[in-house]
Write an enzyme that holds these catalytic residues in place. Structure first.
Site, PDB file in Angstrom:
ATOM      1  N   TYR A  30       0.812  -1.221   0.000  1.00  0.00           N
ATOM      2  CA  TYR A  30       0.000   0.000   0.000  1.00  0.00           C
ATOM      3  C   TYR A  30       0.842   1.267   0.000  1.00  0.00           C
ATOM      4  O   TYR A  30       0.515   2.246   0.663  1.00  0.00           O
ATOM      5  CB  TYR A  30      -0.943   0.021   1.217  1.00  0.00           C
ATOM      6  CG  TYR A  30      -2.127  -0.886   1.010  1.00  0.00           C
ATOM      7  CD1 TYR A  30      -3.188  -0.474   0.204  1.00  0.00           C
ATOM      8  CD2 TYR A  30      -2.165  -2.158   1.565  1.00  0.00           C
ATOM      9  CE1 TYR A  30      -4.254  -1.309  -0.028  1.00  0.00           C
ATOM     10  CE2 TYR A  30      -3.238  -3.000   1.341  1.00  0.00           C
ATOM     11  CZ  TYR A  30      -4.279  -2.568   0.539  1.00  0.00           C
ATOM     12  OH  TYR A  30      -5.342  -3.391   0.301  1.00  0.00           O
ATOM     13  N   TYR A  50     -14.408  -4.752   3.389  1.00  0.00           N
ATOM     14  CA  TYR A  50     -13.031  -5.123   3.052  1.00  0.00           C
ATOM     15  C   TYR A  50     -12.771  -6.532   3.568  1.00  0.00           C
ATOM     16  O   TYR A  50     -12.910  -6.798   4.762  1.00  0.00           O
ATOM     17  CB  TYR A  50     -11.992  -4.162   3.655  1.00  0.00           C
ATOM     18  CG  TYR A  50     -10.580  -4.615   3.332  1.00  0.00           C
ATOM     19  CD1 TYR A  50     -10.052  -4.426   2.060  1.00  0.00           C
ATOM     20  CD2 TYR A  50      -9.812  -5.271   4.273  1.00  0.00           C
ATOM     21  CE1 TYR A  50      -8.782  -4.891   1.732  1.00  0.00           C
ATOM     22  CE2 TYR A  50      -8.532  -5.750   3.961  1.00  0.00           C
ATOM     23  CZ  TYR A  50      -8.036  -5.545   2.684  1.00  0.00           C
ATOM     24  OH  TYR A  50      -6.785  -6.011   2.374  1.00  0.00           O
ATOM     25  N   ASP A 104     -16.733 -12.717   8.828  1.00  0.00           N
ATOM     26  CA  ASP A 104     -15.304 -12.430   8.728  1.00  0.00           C
ATOM     27  C   ASP A 104     -14.841 -11.719  10.004  1.00  0.00           C
ATOM     28  O   ASP A 104     -14.998 -10.512  10.135  1.00  0.00           O
ATOM     29  CB  ASP A 104     -15.046 -11.579   7.478  1.00  0.00           C
ATOM     30  CG  ASP A 104     -13.577 -11.186   7.329  1.00  0.00           C
ATOM     31  OD1 ASP A 104     -12.778 -11.479   8.238  1.00  0.00           O
ATOM     32  OD2 ASP A 104     -13.242 -10.572   6.294  1.00  0.00           O
ATOM     33  N   LYS A 120      -5.102 -12.095  11.759  1.00  0.00           N
ATOM     34  CA  LYS A 120      -4.644 -10.965  12.588  1.00  0.00           C
ATOM     35  C   LYS A 120      -4.307 -11.343  14.031  1.00  0.00           C
ATOM     36  O   LYS A 120      -3.226 -11.837  14.282  1.00  0.00           O
ATOM     37  CB  LYS A 120      -5.662  -9.830  12.510  1.00  0.00           C
ATOM     38  CG  LYS A 120      -5.751  -9.262  11.099  1.00  0.00           C
ATOM     39  CD  LYS A 120      -6.246  -7.843  11.007  1.00  0.00           C
ATOM     40  CE  LYS A 120      -5.931  -7.259   9.657  1.00  0.00           C
ATOM     41  NZ  LYS A 120      -7.072  -7.009   8.802  1.00  0.00           N
TER      42      LYS A 120
HETATM   43  C1  LIG Z   1      -7.208  -7.405   7.272  1.00  0.00           C
HETATM   44  C2  LIG Z   1      -8.492  -8.060   6.919  1.00  0.00           C
HETATM   45  C3  LIG Z   1      -8.536  -9.107   5.991  1.00  0.00           C
HETATM   46  C4  LIG Z   1      -7.324  -9.557   5.216  1.00  0.00           C
HETATM   47  O1  LIG Z   1      -6.360 -10.129   6.020  1.00  0.00           O
HETATM   48  P1  LIG Z   1      -4.844 -10.225   5.503  1.00  0.00           P
HETATM   49  O2  LIG Z   1      -4.164 -11.067   6.510  1.00  0.00           O
HETATM   50  O3  LIG Z   1      -4.338  -8.808   5.471  1.00  0.00           O
HETATM   51  O4  LIG Z   1      -4.868 -10.836   4.150  1.00  0.00           O
HETATM   52  C5  LIG Z   1      -9.747  -9.740   5.764  1.00  0.00           C
HETATM   53  N1  LIG Z   1     -10.861  -9.352   6.413  1.00  0.00           N
HETATM   54  C6  LIG Z   1     -10.854  -8.351   7.309  1.00  0.00           C
HETATM   55  C7  LIG Z   1     -12.116  -7.989   8.011  1.00  0.00           C
HETATM   56  C8  LIG Z   1      -9.685  -7.664   7.579  1.00  0.00           C
HETATM   57  O5  LIG Z   1      -9.684  -6.629   8.445  1.00  0.00           O
END
Ligand SMILES: *Cc1c(COP(=O)(O)O)cnc(C)c1O
Length: 428
Positions: free
Chosen positions: A20, A147, A239, A268
């Site tokens: 980015y 996202y 998610d 994460k």
């Molecule tokens: C950061 C994020 C992703 C992507 O995860 P990466 O490990 O960066 O590929 C997917 N969904 C959500 C809600 C996110 O915040």
């Protein structure tokens, strides 16, 4: 901040391409030599408070000694093994421990290595679920401003922006709907019902849309939408890549909801921010659609490092720390400190929409001059906070805090004080 470049900065610029980042204008990439607790240290020993948890991953602070110790022991025992045809204790234990904390319908764990791949796996599960049952379901619902990651499937279900522009013609079709509120919910249900027969799944970030700028919406409305999707037999992918592991004040966003999704995604905070790993969990119903004597019904997906023992061990260690009473109390204390601070912050003329869920605090910087103007201010704000030893990375005109849970009450107050000072400084 146009200092003479250090040698590491120069070497970095020669060989590295950062995420980015427009490399032409990236003139202040800071070499970090050490991380400890909530602090990162640069080459000159200047310390920065990492209140964005290094892109929302760090839960217990940097270089946590307990996680480090556990990884070290695992590294000396078994560092990696192919996960097709083989298994190992850390993967079994992590799955057992995680499933115990999730909604009771989550029964199986599929490992990958980041949030985007956790989403890809979830989408493939839903699309193949229909395929295995010989149903033609090709549409997917997602929220506007979503996202879900940067791989092609994840990009498809994310809001289109200049990030995704070059790839738009290659992305699959997704039906975007608004996040629910008390006014639009009935209308959303009508939109869903109209397409229900053709829909493979609905994917959403529960309660907070992180990357879009920490946009928040109510659990009650999401719950109502989930209930409706369940009635319409639409599979739900929740998610929790960002919201998982305490961010929203509860262990998972799922703990704010009474309805259960069919599939969940994690990454994460999963390893406390120490090792890359992704997890997709699913219900028995999903799993059973792949359980067959027919080879064609297999989920043909995997990564070289699926269920890497080191990452699984980091996940186990981090989850142990997360469940400690001390950490749970810190999460509640940060939540309380944020909500007290919001009372003062909301009165500031330079901001609007101060909002919070659990340990996530966000507000909009008022510009009145459009986005391009803000891009310049955004850079200035970022640099101003850096100079004050605080890492805050605005998302558009949104400033936010997502601190590691080990941040002390005094450190958090220090950040609040600096936010108010910087806002005063930038007041038009
Ligand atoms: C950061 C994020 C992703 C992507 O995860 P990466 O490990 O960066 O590929 C997917 N969904 C959500 C809600 C996110 O915040």
């Amino acid at each position: 901040m146009n200092k003479v470049k250090t040698s590491l900065q120069k070497r970095d610029k020669d060989v590295n391409w950062h995420p980015y980042t427009q490399m032409k204008t990236a003139d202040n990439i800071i070499p970090i030599t050490k991380g400890k607790g909530i602090y990162l240290y640069d080459e000159e020993g200047k310390k920065y408070m990492d209140v964005v948890s290094s892109w929302w991953v760090t839960l217990h602070g940097h270089s946590h000694p307990y996680i480090a110790q556990r990884i070290f022991e695992q590294l000396n025992t078994l560092e990696q093994v192919i996960f097709a045809g083989f298994t190992h204790e850390p993967a079994v234990q992590l799955s057992e421990n995680l499933l115990k904390l999730l909604p009771s319908n989550q029964k199986k764990v599929f490992y990958s290595d980041n949030g985007s791949t956790a989403v890809e796996v979830a989408l493939k599960m839903c699309i193949q679920f229909a395929h295995n049952k010989e149903k033609k379901k090709t549409k997917i619902f997602a929220f506007r401003n979503a996202y879900h990651g940067d791989t092609f499937g994840a990009m498809s279900v994310s809001e289109k922006s200049f990030w995704t522009k070059p790839f738009e013609s290659m992305l699959f079709e997704v039906v975007f709907i608004d996040t629910p509120n008390s006014e639009n919910i009935e209308d959303l249900k009508i939109q869903i019902k109209d397409l229900a027969d053709e829909v493979a799944c609905f994917i959403y970030e529960p309660l907070v849309q992180g990357a879009a700028g920490m946009l928040m919406y109510d659990a009650e409305d999401l719950n109502s939408l989930m209930k409706f999707c369940r009635e319409q037999k639409i599979l739900m992918i929740q998610d929790e890549v960002f919201t998982g592991f305490g961010r929203t004040g509860k262990l998972f966003a799922a703990n704010h909801l009474s309805e259960h999704p069919d599939i969940m995604c994690f990454s994460k905070g999963l390893t406390g921010g120490t090792m890359p790993m992704g997890i997709t969990t699913c219900s028995k119903e999903i799993f059973d659609a792949f359980w067959s004597d027919d080879q064609h019904k297999t989920l043909f997906h995997g990564h070289s490092f699926t269920a890497n023992p080191l990452a699984c061990t980091a996940g186990l260690a981090s989850m142990e720390l997360l469940l400690k009473e001390e950490t749970q109390m810190n999460i509640q204390r940060i939540t309380q400190q944020h909500s007290d601070f919001i009372k003062t912050l909301s009165l500031h003329p330079q901001i609007e929409n101060a909002r919070q869920i659990g340990t996530i605090l966000a507000f909009d910087f008022k510009t009145g001059h459009g986005t391009s103007y803000f891009n310049e201010i955004g850079k200035k704000l970022y640099n101003e906070f850096l100079q004050r030893g605080i890492i805050m990375r605005p998302l558009g005109n949104v400033l936010y805090l997502v601190p590691p849970y080990c941040i002390s009450p005094e450190e958090l107050k220090f950040v609040y004080q600096n936010i108010l000072e910087v806002l005063d400084q930038f007041n038009d």
